[in-house]
Motif scaffolding. Structure first.
Motif, PDB file in Angstrom:
ATOM      1  N   PHE A   1      -0.558   2.345  -7.238  1.00 52.88           N
ATOM      2  CA  PHE A   1      -1.778   1.570  -7.471  1.00 52.88           C
ATOM      3  C   PHE A   1      -3.050   2.412  -7.406  1.00 52.88           C
ATOM      4  O   PHE A   1      -4.091   1.989  -7.900  1.00 52.88           O
ATOM      5  CB  PHE A   1      -1.883   0.400  -6.476  1.00 52.88           C
ATOM      6  CG  PHE A   1      -2.350   0.811  -5.106  1.00 52.88           C
ATOM      7  CD1 PHE A   1      -1.468   1.322  -4.193  1.00 52.88           C
ATOM      8  CD2 PHE A   1      -3.686   0.698  -4.744  1.00 52.88           C
ATOM      9  CE1 PHE A   1      -1.887   1.710  -2.924  1.00 52.88           C
ATOM     10  CE2 PHE A   1      -4.124   1.081  -3.485  1.00 52.88           C
ATOM     11  CZ  PHE A   1      -3.209   1.595  -2.583  1.00 52.88           C
ATOM     12  N   ALA A   2      -2.975   3.614  -6.807  1.00 53.24           N
ATOM     13  CA  ALA A   2      -4.205   4.417  -6.654  1.00 53.24           C
ATOM     14  C   ALA A   2      -4.792   4.791  -8.019  1.00 53.24           C
ATOM     15  O   ALA A   2      -5.980   4.548  -8.263  1.00 53.24           O
ATOM     16  CB  ALA A   2      -3.940   5.639  -5.779  1.00 53.24           C
TER      17      ALA A   2
ATOM     18  N   ALA B   1       5.719  16.225  -8.613  1.00 53.70           N
ATOM     19  CA  ALA B   1       5.104  17.501  -8.997  1.00 53.70           C
ATOM     20  C   ALA B   1       5.189  18.541  -7.885  1.00 53.70           C
ATOM     21  O   ALA B   1       4.842  19.703  -8.095  1.00 53.70           O
ATOM     22  CB  ALA B   1       3.649  17.279  -9.385  1.00 53.70           C
ATOM     23  N   TYR B   2       5.643  18.146  -6.682  1.00 53.61           N
ATOM     24  CA  TYR B   2       5.779  19.126  -5.593  1.00 53.61           C
ATOM     25  C   TYR B   2       6.729  20.238  -6.024  1.00 53.61           C
ATOM     26  O   TYR B   2       7.795  19.984  -6.587  1.00 53.61           O
ATOM     27  CB  TYR B   2       6.322  18.452  -4.323  1.00 53.61           C
ATOM     28  CG  TYR B   2       5.348  17.569  -3.581  1.00 53.61           C
ATOM     29  CD1 TYR B   2       4.053  17.327  -4.043  1.00 53.61           C
ATOM     30  CD2 TYR B   2       5.716  16.970  -2.374  1.00 53.61           C
ATOM     31  CE1 TYR B   2       3.177  16.522  -3.345  1.00 53.61           C
ATOM     32  CE2 TYR B   2       4.842  16.158  -1.659  1.00 53.61           C
ATOM     33  CZ  TYR B   2       3.573  15.939  -2.155  1.00 53.61           C
ATOM     34  OH  TYR B   2       2.705  15.134  -1.447  1.00 53.61           O
TER      35      TYR B   2
ATOM     36  N   GLU C   1       1.023  -7.863   2.519  1.00 54.10           N
ATOM     37  CA  GLU C   1       1.050  -7.914   3.980  1.00 54.10           C
ATOM     38  C   GLU C   1      -0.327  -7.983   4.623  1.00 54.10           C
ATOM     39  O   GLU C   1      -0.429  -8.291   5.811  1.00 54.10           O
ATOM     40  CB  GLU C   1       1.756  -6.651   4.527  1.00 54.10           C
ATOM     41  CG  GLU C   1       3.252  -6.624   4.281  1.00 54.10           C
ATOM     42  CD  GLU C   1       3.940  -7.811   4.921  1.00 54.10           C
ATOM     43  OE1 GLU C   1       3.734  -8.045   6.126  1.00 54.10           O
ATOM     44  OE2 GLU C   1       4.674  -8.527   4.207  1.00 54.10           O
TER      45      GLU C   1
ATOM     46  N   VAL D   1      -9.169  -4.969  -2.762  1.00 56.09           N
ATOM     47  CA  VAL D   1      -7.736  -4.788  -2.966  1.00 56.09           C
ATOM     48  C   VAL D   1      -6.978  -5.312  -1.754  1.00 56.09           C
ATOM     49  O   VAL D   1      -7.450  -5.212  -0.623  1.00 56.09           O
ATOM     50  CB  VAL D   1      -7.403  -3.299  -3.270  1.00 56.09           C
ATOM     51  CG1 VAL D   1      -7.779  -2.385  -2.125  1.00 56.09           C
ATOM     52  CG2 VAL D   1      -5.942  -3.114  -3.634  1.00 56.09           C
TER      53      VAL D   1
ATOM     54  N   LEU E   1       2.308   4.275  -4.008  1.00 56.50           N
ATOM     55  CA  LEU E   1       1.074   4.948  -4.423  1.00 56.50           C
ATOM     56  C   LEU E   1       0.722   4.730  -5.885  1.00 56.50           C
ATOM     57  O   LEU E   1      -0.317   5.192  -6.350  1.00 56.50           O
ATOM     58  CB  LEU E   1       1.177   6.444  -4.127  1.00 56.50           C
ATOM     59  CG  LEU E   1       1.025   6.777  -2.642  1.00 56.50           C
ATOM     60  CD1 LEU E   1       1.120   8.272  -2.431  1.00 56.50           C
ATOM     61  CD2 LEU E   1      -0.312   6.254  -2.131  1.00 56.50           C
TER      62      LEU E   1
ATOM     63  N   LEU F   1       4.758  13.244  -5.578  1.00 58.92           N
ATOM     64  CA  LEU F   1       5.839  14.075  -5.037  1.00 58.92           C
ATOM     65  C   LEU F   1       6.718  14.667  -6.135  1.00 58.92           C
ATOM     66  O   LEU F   1       7.374  15.692  -5.910  1.00 58.92           O
ATOM     67  CB  LEU F   1       6.646  13.330  -3.976  1.00 58.92           C
ATOM     68  CG  LEU F   1       7.441  12.077  -4.299  1.00 58.92           C
ATOM     69  CD1 LEU F   1       8.835  12.435  -4.809  1.00 58.92           C
ATOM     70  CD2 LEU F   1       7.588  11.266  -3.013  1.00 58.92           C
TER      71      LEU F   1
ATOM     72  N   LEU G   1      -6.368   1.742  -9.747  1.00 59.41           N
ATOM     73  CA  LEU G   1      -7.737   1.455  -9.308  1.00 59.41           C
ATOM     74  C   LEU G   1      -8.733   2.355 -10.026  1.00 59.41           C
ATOM     75  O   LEU G   1      -9.820   1.909 -10.416  1.00 59.41           O
ATOM     76  CB  LEU G   1      -7.868   1.643  -7.792  1.00 59.41           C
ATOM     77  CG  LEU G   1      -7.145   0.633  -6.904  1.00 59.41           C
ATOM     78  CD1 LEU G   1      -7.356   0.985  -5.439  1.00 59.41           C
ATOM     79  CD2 LEU G   1      -7.633  -0.789  -7.170  1.00 59.41           C
TER      80      LEU G   1
ATOM     81  N   GLU H   1      14.179   5.675  -0.690  1.00 56.62           N
ATOM     82  CA  GLU H   1      14.887   6.957  -0.715  1.00 56.62           C
ATOM     83  C   GLU H   1      16.215   6.836   0.014  1.00 56.62           C
ATOM     84  O   GLU H   1      17.251   7.298  -0.474  1.00 56.62           O
ATOM     85  CB  GLU H   1      13.994   8.022  -0.066  1.00 56.62           C
ATOM     86  CG  GLU H   1      14.559   9.433  -0.030  1.00 56.62           C
ATOM     87  CD  GLU H   1      15.338   9.766   1.244  1.00 56.62           C
ATOM     88  OE1 GLU H   1      16.044  10.788   1.254  1.00 56.62           O
ATOM     89  OE2 GLU H   1      15.252   8.992   2.225  1.00 56.62           O
TER      90      GLU H   1
ATOM     91  N   PRO I   1      11.036   8.214  -5.306  1.00 59.24           N
ATOM     92  CA  PRO I   1      11.657   8.346  -3.981  1.00 59.24           C
ATOM     93  C   PRO I   1      13.178   8.174  -4.061  1.00 59.24           C
ATOM     94  O   PRO I   1      13.924   8.893  -3.378  1.00 59.24           O
ATOM     95  CB  PRO I   1      11.012   7.227  -3.163  1.00 59.24           C
ATOM     96  CG  PRO I   1       9.693   7.010  -3.815  1.00 59.24           C
ATOM     97  CD  PRO I   1       9.928   7.240  -5.281  1.00 59.24           C
TER      98      PRO I   1
ATOM     99  N   PHE J   1       0.825  -1.207   0.000  1.00 57.40           N
ATOM    100  CA  PHE J   1       0.000   0.000   0.000  1.00 57.40           C
ATOM    101  C   PHE J   1       0.862   1.262   0.000  1.00 57.40           C
ATOM    102  O   PHE J   1       0.418   2.318  -0.441  1.00 57.40           O
ATOM    103  CB  PHE J   1      -0.923   0.008   1.223  1.00 57.40           C
ATOM    104  CG  PHE J   1      -2.095  -0.930   1.112  1.00 57.40           C
ATOM    105  CD1 PHE J   1      -3.003  -0.805   0.070  1.00 57.40           C
ATOM    106  CD2 PHE J   1      -2.298  -1.929   2.040  1.00 57.40           C
ATOM    107  CE1 PHE J   1      -4.093  -1.660  -0.042  1.00 57.40           C
ATOM    108  CE2 PHE J   1      -3.392  -2.792   1.945  1.00 57.40           C
ATOM    109  CZ  PHE J   1      -4.287  -2.658   0.898  1.00 57.40           C
ATOM    110  N   GLU J   2       2.106   1.165   0.492  1.00 53.33           N
ATOM    111  CA  GLU J   2       2.980   2.339   0.554  1.00 53.33           C
ATOM    112  C   GLU J   2       3.367   2.842  -0.840  1.00 53.33           C
ATOM    113  O   GLU J   2       3.799   3.982  -0.992  1.00 53.33           O
ATOM    114  CB  GLU J   2       4.266   2.036   1.342  1.00 53.33           C
ATOM    115  CG  GLU J   2       4.074   1.910   2.849  1.00 53.33           C
ATOM    116  CD  GLU J   2       3.629   0.507   3.270  1.00 53.33           C
ATOM    117  OE1 GLU J   2       3.275  -0.317   2.390  1.00 53.33           O
ATOM    118  OE2 GLU J   2       3.622   0.240   4.484  1.00 53.33           O
TER     119      GLU J   2
END
Lengths: 327, 327
Positions: free
Chosen positions: A77-78, A275-276, A101, A97, A75, A273, A81, A217, A243, A72-73
């Motif tokens: 997959f968002a 685009a930050y 883990e 989903v 991102l 991130l 979906l 990272e 990262p 899930f860490e």
């Protein structure tokens, strides 16, 4: 690839009857551990997957699709979906989903959990064993670059080798020749790294690859610090995910190097991130939303009893931001 | 809070019989739309939730727990799941997870989806309507600061008002007096902002709050750009989450301000990106893993027929990094 293996091939290889293979695939308690093991080994070795017909015989389904992701860490997959929703809305399949883990406290594989939930089909956007896939007994579409070998199962992926080439070509065209790659373990990183190496060689440049211990990272920062401390410092770095690119930029800052003035950096995945404002990272985008939509349509084709394309490879694109500059 | 409402209270308020309320809660098609509406309005107004006994009568369960979160993009839930696994392993409950969008293509609320899956209990780590909660018919524990009013349902949350105070006190103790807060919509942001305002006033300082349109990096950057462009520029900013703090740092960089030399910045949630070398963000941690573990234990107590604490408020802590410095 050869012909798709049948249940008879599995029985022959395991030295058991066809009906015993069926019992194992139905998870029957009436099978000895030895024979179960022999059948599952044969299933895995042959890459056997039961037909839709056999799956249909296993009982009623729930008009739902299970999505297996790595973690899930990540991102990525968002938007996958979101794309799946677009495809599955037409035939009103619901989504579940799970990451690797989610039910590890019960030693429960996500595929086993989806089997228990009687899902109609699975989108495999993470790794899985061929044995677990075979026991699943419902149509599967693999999404993304996976290490698992799954003959007969359609794959929808971004062309990550092309993505590695794209990042490298961008840096070369900005005038960089000493371009390093910070890579990591995993099938996806390997494809991106291979694209980098191919593009470098094609341009007559020497690949220079630093392998981080993880795709994180921190690990990339560690690998980059060593790279930037060498006498011949690269003027550009391609990191195999965003990262990791941030880890490279952090290591550069610690050496007193400014990005992009002293070092150009390209990431991969075009994650939020990138685009930050503070980061503004040039990155390769595999358009996970579109991958999700295409994979969803392929799964619907299989669920409708049709055929899916064996492999769909989508072209990635480069998103240019402020982390890369002319040498 | 008063006495917990019963099904008779709902029937009286809706002007219908007790058995008609039961039919509505069982989603029976034998109820007219008008009466259904009247019952659900009464359920919502009273904050009614069916007892465990009634839920048990609804049929067999699946030894599973559903987790409702707001959005997969908010990584706060990943350690929450890890904590839940620790708690639920003992009694071997499996986990399912859904965000508000997962089945939006079917107009399916995550609570309705979990009801269809016959989960034994729910961890509500996102918003939900009281009506959907009442129809669920299984024990629920609310995790986090939520806008939804749920009398009789236990809550496990980090004390986010205390967290807002902690961030503000840290900046004040570094010698800052002109400390701004970049806040956003939502119950959680409101609690953090209220803590900031309370701490400022208690120290004889004047609160100065800029409201971003969303909880995003981009919206916070926009709000911060306006703030930093004012004649009297703050020397420190508390942003109500970490991506928003990155937006503030990005806006500062665009104004030629270095962090922490010209501006100290504190975030909230201690997300993975706060620890990135490039970011190194001082942040408030609510320890979501511990929240998950405590909420899981409370849910097990309810599932075992026992009582749970009505409200558990856990103290947050400050994680100091390099984005804050002495004035």
């Amino acid at each position: 690839m050869g012909k798709r293996p049948t249940i008879y091939d599995v029985a022959a290889r395991a030295g058991v009857s066809k009906s015993l293979v069926s019992l194992v695939l139905q998870d029957s308690p009436r099978v000895s551990p030895d024979k179960r093991e022999a059948v599952l080994s044969a299933v895995e070795a042959l890459g056997y997957t039961p037909s839709r017909l056999a799956a249909g015989l296993a009982g009623s389904r729930t008009r739902s699709v299970g999505v297996v992701i790595d973690e899930f860490e990540n991102l990525w997959f968002a938007p996958v979906l979101a794309g799946l929703r677009v495809a599955l809305a037409a035939e009103r399949y619901s989504l579940s989903v799970a990451d690797a883990e989610l039910n590890s406290h019960l030693d429960l594989d996500p595929l086993e959990a989806f089997r228990a939930l009687r899902v109609d089909g699975v989108i495999l956007a993470g790794e899985a064993s061929a044995a677990a896939l075979a026991r699943l007994g419902v149509p599967v579409v693999v999404l993304g670059t996976r290490a698992v070998e799954v003959p007969g199962i359609p794959t929808v992926a971004s062309d990550e080798l092309a993505g590695g080439r794209l990042a490298t070509a961008h840096l070369a065209e900005l005038g960089h020749s000493d371009i390093a790659c910070v890579s990591a373990p995993g099938a996806s990183a390997a494809a991106r790294e291979a694209g980098y190496a191919a593009e470098m060689r094609e341009r007559g440049l020497t690949p220079r690859i630093a392998h981080a211990a993880h795709t994180s990272e921190a690990a990339a920062g560690h690998a980059a610090a060593a790279l930037l401390g060498e006498a011949r410092r690269p003027s550009a770095v391609f990191a195999v995910n965003d990262p990791m690119a941030l880890g490279v930029i952090g290591a550069a800052a610690q050496c007193g190097l400014a990005v992009p003035r002293d070092l150009s950096v390209v990431g991969y995945d075009d994650s939020p991130l990138a685009a930050y404002e503070l980061v503004s990272l040039t990155s390769v985008s595999g358009d996970p939303r579109e991958l999700g939509e295409v994979a969803g349509r392929e799964l619907l084709a299989l669920l409708g009893g049709g055929q899916a394309a064996p492999a769909t490879l989508m072209p990635p694109r480069l998103v240019q931001r402020r982390s890369t500059a002319r040498r």
